[in-house]
Design an enzyme around this catalytic site. Structure first.
Site, PDB file in Angstrom:
ATOM      1  N   ASP A 214     -76.323  45.734  -9.432  1.00 36.26           N
ATOM      2  CA  ASP A 214     -76.627  46.438  -8.251  1.00 36.26           C
ATOM      3  C   ASP A 214     -77.462  46.297  -7.497  1.00 36.26           C
ATOM      4  O   ASP A 214     -77.999  47.621  -7.479  1.00 36.26           O
ATOM      5  CB  ASP A 214     -75.387  47.895  -8.313  1.00 36.26           C
ATOM      6  N   LEU A 249     -65.646  43.039  -1.182  1.00 38.67           N
ATOM      7  CA  LEU A 249     -66.333  41.448   0.396  1.00 38.67           C
ATOM      8  C   LEU A 249     -66.719  41.680   1.268  1.00 38.67           C
ATOM      9  O   LEU A 249     -66.563  42.043   2.326  1.00 38.67           O
ATOM     10  CB  LEU A 249     -64.249  40.989  -0.087  1.00 38.67           C
ATOM     11  N   GLU A 251     -69.700  38.341   4.333  1.00 39.53           N
ATOM     12  CA  GLU A 251     -69.566  37.894   4.491  1.00 39.53           C
ATOM     13  C   GLU A 251     -70.940  36.982   3.747  1.00 39.53           C
ATOM     14  O   GLU A 251     -71.627  35.646   3.387  1.00 39.53           O
ATOM     15  CB  GLU A 251     -70.479  37.999   6.129  1.00 39.53           C
ATOM     16  N   ARG A 276     -62.199  41.515  -5.188  1.00 42.42           N
ATOM     17  CA  ARG A 276     -61.307  41.354  -3.545  1.00 42.42           C
ATOM     18  C   ARG A 276     -61.242  39.679  -4.176  1.00 42.42           C
ATOM     19  O   ARG A 276     -61.987  39.037  -4.697  1.00 42.42           O
ATOM     20  CB  ARG A 276     -62.476  41.533  -2.232  1.00 42.42           C
ATOM     21  N   GLU A 305     -52.628  35.753  -0.720  1.00 41.30           N
ATOM     22  CA  GLU A 305     -51.468  37.183  -1.645  1.00 41.30           C
ATOM     23  C   GLU A 305     -50.575  37.075  -0.575  1.00 41.30           C
ATOM     24  O   GLU A 305     -50.678  36.552   0.445  1.00 41.30           O
ATOM     25  CB  GLU A 305     -52.352  38.304  -1.599  1.00 41.30           C
ATOM     26  N   HIS A 325     -51.742  42.562  -7.523  1.00 43.66           N
ATOM     27  CA  HIS A 325     -53.140  43.481  -6.406  1.00 43.66           C
ATOM     28  C   HIS A 325     -52.564  45.034  -7.071  1.00 43.66           C
ATOM     29  O   HIS A 325     -52.251  45.862  -5.574  1.00 43.66           O
ATOM     30  CB  HIS A 325     -52.762  43.071  -5.158  1.00 43.66           C
ATOM     31  N   TRP A 328     -54.417  49.414  -8.285  1.00 46.28           N
ATOM     32  CA  TRP A 328     -54.584  50.376  -7.372  1.00 46.28           C
ATOM     33  C   TRP A 328     -53.483  51.506  -8.074  1.00 46.28           C
ATOM     34  O   TRP A 328     -53.505  52.356  -7.911  1.00 46.28           O
ATOM     35  CB  TRP A 328     -54.559  50.162  -6.226  1.00 46.28           C
TER      36      TRP A 328
END
Length: 447
Positions: A214, A249, A251, A276, A305, A325, A328
């Protein structure tokens, strides 16, 4: 003997509360209609039962159940001040320009890659999210998918469901090809945010050696967590037996996992994605699964999706576990994220944008003085309702005609609090009623 002073007449309760009632609850002298409240729309959903108790005294709530702006009724496009949305709809600059009165969008979730936040800021629209949402649920789901890959639980269950009888050691071994002991395996985490950290804490218990990449975190984080940090993506891919994605996510990282980066992974590594779908090039993943370069993959998110095994590049890919998905979801997280989103909308209505907002993600793009007039501070007992009345203009007629398509006979009952059913073209809606209006349209079918 002293005379007793006459008691002052008590002020009536109505007079006491006259100055602290919400404008929508106070009639105008002379019997004029009550002032209208700002319109807030749930763009891609129907159930407003959680949001209504939070917003019903400051706004009129409508649902659109749309998949694109072509399906959103003109009334919402022209009058909605606030919008709430899941991930089923996308708002580009062109879409945002269709809204004439919009001032705030709240993404009911963490990611906001389906909203052009720069364009929104330039148009004077604040965009917010709910960053602390479903951390535990997604982390638990990620660990569940990792365990399924290592222990082949899903595939064993499918064999039993299909009627296969695994009676001997050879058959068990054949059905569990690829099953591996967990202790000592290297788990590489891309993105050590809230969810990535929660995954690391859980994975250590199972005996994984944790690595993470990261570039946005300061030095020393790894020491506080007792895990290993690497400083390039290539190092993480090369050293990991299993790679799990937990980054946003944008560019810069679209198709972060592609044909080139897959070749940098260990032969036979596992891949998990609960972040993502656009982070993975599905064509490259399908090829790697077929060739065995990636032993197995588990995806909760996809480039397109809702996902279907019958179409797309992954339809014939082996050793693939997919969920819709749903990482969550729990009853608790579902209620919490909706309450938080509605609370942000309420802060926008009763306070000032963007200063009153808790999680605005596009402040740097908001133009100075973006159509938000300065309002005097509200009376402490008004809870901001005076500001709402000031910012949203003079009182309007309470009853307005809402043109609607013909009533639908297959309307679902989602136990919405006082929800109004789909309306006919001549229906009249009381804008001050405590309801979630249905503002849907079949416009897209005619375009």
């Amino acid at each position: 003997m002293e005379k007793k002073k006459p008691k002052r007449p008590r002020m009536s309760v109505d007079r006491i509360v006259e100055g602290i009632r919400h404008p929508a609850q106070t009639a105008v002298a002379g019997g004029n209609p009550l002032p209208a409240r700002p319109l807030v729309a749930l763009l891609d959903g129907r159930d407003c039962s959680v949001e209504m108790p939070i917003l019903k005294d400051v706004a009129t709530v409508a649902f659109c159940d749309a998949q694109s702006t072509h399906e959103i009724h003109d009334k919402v496009l022209n009058e909605a001040v606030g919008a709430m949305m899941y991930h089923a709809i996308t708002l580009t600059r062109e879409d945002l320009e269709k809204f004439k009165a919009l001032r705030i969008i709240v993404r009911i979730g963490v990611g906001y890659d389906n909203i052009d936040i720069k364009a929104a800021g330039e148009l004077g629209v604040a965009v917010c999210n709910v960053p602390g949402f479903a951390v535990e649920e997604v982390a638990d789901s990620t660990i569940s998918l990792i365990l399924n890959l290592y222990r082949r639980t899903h595939w064993y269950a499918e064999m039993v469901k299909q009627g296969k009888k695994l009676t001997g050691c050879e058959q068990i071994a054949e059905g569990g090809t690829g099953a591996t002991r967990i202790r000592g395996e290297a788990l590489g985490i891309i993105g050590l945010g809230r969810i990535g950290t929660a995954v690391a804490q859980r994975a250590k218990v199972f005996g994984f050696n944790i690595l993470f990449y990261d570039p946005y975190l300061p030095d020393g984080v790894e020491k506080s967590l007792g895990i290993t940090r690497v400083y390039t993506l290539q190092d993480l891919l090369f050293q990991s037996d299993c790679v799990t994605l937990h980054c946003t996510l944008n560019e810069h990282n679209h198709h972060l996992i592609n044909e080139f980066t897959i070749k940098q992974m260990r032969q036979g590594a596992f891949l998990v994605n609960t972040a993502r779908g656009g982070l993975i090039d599905e064509n490259a993943l399908a090829k790697a699964l077929e060739e065995g370069r990636i032993r197995a993959a588990a995806l909760d998110v996809h480039e397109t999706e809702p996902f279907s095994y019958s179409s797309g590049p992954l339809k014939n890919a082996p050793n693939l576990l997919c969920t819709p998905h749903s990482a969550w979801f729990s009853e608790q997280s579902n209620n919490e994220v909706r309450e938080s989103a509605a609370g942000e909308i309420r802060r926008a209505i009763t306070g000032r944008i963007p200063h009153s907002l808790r999680n605005c993600v596009n402040k740097e793009y908001l133009m100075p003085g973006s159509n938000w007039p300065e309002a005097p501070p509200p009376h402490p007992e008004l809870n901001g309702s005076a500001v709402a009345a000031y910012r949203y203009g003079p009182p309007q007629a309470t009853h307005v005609v809402v043109p609607q398509p013909a009533p639908q006979t297959s309307a679902e009952n989602h136990t919405i609090v006082s929800q109004v059913p789909l309306l006919s073209a001549s229906a009249v809606v009381n804008m001050n009623s405590e309801t979630a209006m249905s503002i849907t349209t079949s416009k897209a079918e005619g375009d």
